[in-house]
Design a protein around this motif. Structure first.
Motif, PDB file in Angstrom:
ATOM      1  N   ARG A  19       0.833  -1.198   0.000  1.00 54.93           N
ATOM      2  CA  ARG A  19       0.000   0.000   0.000  1.00 54.93           C
ATOM      3  C   ARG A  19       0.868   1.247   0.000  1.00 54.93           C
ATOM      4  NH1 ARG A  19      -3.704   2.738   4.662  1.00 54.93           N
ATOM      5  NH2 ARG A  19      -5.430   3.502   3.370  1.00 54.93           N
ATOM      6  N   LEU A  20       0.728   2.059  -1.029  1.00 59.93           N
ATOM      7  CA  LEU A  20       1.459   3.307  -1.146  1.00 59.93           C
ATOM      8  C   LEU A  20       0.600   4.461  -0.654  1.00 59.93           C
ATOM      9  CD1 LEU A  20       3.021   2.920  -4.712  1.00 59.93           C
ATOM     10  CD2 LEU A  20       3.861   2.035  -2.523  1.00 59.93           C
ATOM     11  N   SER A  21       1.246   5.446  -0.041  1.00 55.43           N
ATOM     12  CA  SER A  21       0.563   6.636   0.440  1.00 55.43           C
ATOM     13  C   SER A  21       1.268   7.877  -0.080  1.00 55.43           C
ATOM     14  CB  SER A  21       0.535   6.677   1.975  1.00 55.43           C
ATOM     15  OG  SER A  21      -0.146   5.566   2.512  1.00 55.43           O
ATOM     16  N   CYS A  22       0.503   8.929  -0.278  1.00 55.71           N
ATOM     17  CA  CYS A  22       1.042  10.212  -0.697  1.00 55.71           C
ATOM     18  C   CYS A  22       0.248  11.302   0.001  1.00 55.71           C
ATOM     19  CB  CYS A  22       0.964  10.365  -2.218  1.00 55.71           C
ATOM     20  SG  CYS A  22       1.468  11.978  -2.838  1.00 55.71           S
ATOM     21  N   ALA A  23       0.905  12.046   0.873  1.00 61.07           N
ATOM     22  CA  ALA A  23       0.251  13.084   1.661  1.00 61.07           C
ATOM     23  C   ALA A  23       0.716  14.469   1.224  1.00 61.07           C
ATOM     24  CB  ALA A  23       0.541  12.886   3.146  1.00 61.07           C
ATOM     25  N   ALA A  24      -0.236  15.364   1.020  1.00 71.03           N
ATOM     26  CA  ALA A  24       0.060  16.737   0.629  1.00 71.03           C
ATOM     27  C   ALA A  24       0.025  17.647   1.846  1.00 71.03           C
ATOM     28  CB  ALA A  24      -0.938  17.230  -0.411  1.00 71.03           C
ATOM     29  N   SER A  25       0.978  18.559   1.917  1.00 72.07           N
ATOM     30  CA  SER A  25       1.011  19.527   3.001  1.00 72.07           C
ATOM     31  C   SER A  25       1.385  20.893   2.447  1.00 72.07           C
ATOM     32  CB  SER A  25       1.995  19.110   4.095  1.00 72.07           C
ATOM     33  OG  SER A  25       3.322  19.054   3.590  1.00 72.07           O
ATOM     34  N   GLY A  26       0.963  21.937   3.136  1.00 70.83           N
ATOM     35  CA  GLY A  26       1.244  23.293   2.711  1.00 70.83           C
ATOM     36  C   GLY A  26       0.018  24.166   2.834  1.00 70.83           C
ATOM     37  N   ARG A  27       0.101  25.334   2.226  1.00 70.71           N
ATOM     38  CA  ARG A  27      -1.007  26.279   2.264  1.00 70.71           C
ATOM     39  C   ARG A  27      -1.694  26.303   0.909  1.00 70.71           C
ATOM     40  NH1 ARG A  27       0.920  31.882   4.789  1.00 70.71           N
ATOM     41  NH2 ARG A  27       2.273  31.817   2.931  1.00 70.71           N
TER      42      ARG A  27
END
Length: 121
Positions: A19-27
């Motif tokens: 299982r791959l995950s990709c999390a976005a962060s920022g404004r």
């Protein structure tokens, strides 16, 4: 201001799962479509799966019935569940996320750093 952090790659045996995950962060204001792409040595980057903000999905023929893309909007994260992987699935997997900024009316695409998936016995 936007970063995509991928995780979950590694070595998996044929017939196993990953299982791959990709999390976005920022404004940013919101996230539009999200997707997964992959690139094997000596080959071009190709689409694996995409998911729209409304949940509509699209898969490459090579992974249909084996991979599942999903998203958690509360966590700004997209996932790729890889079941019964084959040796041909070995590649670097990249996530792609469409980011909508405040006061903008169209998304800007961002790429993750890539995570290696190796399918081998």
């Amino acid at each position: 201001q936007v970063q995509l952090v991928e995780s979950g790659g590694g070595l998996v045996q044929p017939g196993g799962s990953l299982r791959l995950s990709c999390a976005a962060s920022g404004r940013f204001f919101s996230i539009n479509a999200m997707g997964w792409y992959r690139q094997a040595p000596g080959k071009q980057r190709e689409l694996v799966a995409t998911i729209a903000n409304g949940g509509n999905t699209n898969y490459a023929d090579a992974v249909k019935g084996r991979f599942t893309i999903s998203r958690d909007n509360a966590k700004n994260t997209v996932y790729l569940q890889m079941n019964s992987p084959k040796a041909e699935d070995t590649a670097v997997y990249y996530c792609n996320v469409g980011i909508v900024y405040y006061n903008h009316n169209s998304p800007t695409n961002y790429w993750g750093q890539g995570t290696q998936v190796t399918v081998s016995s």
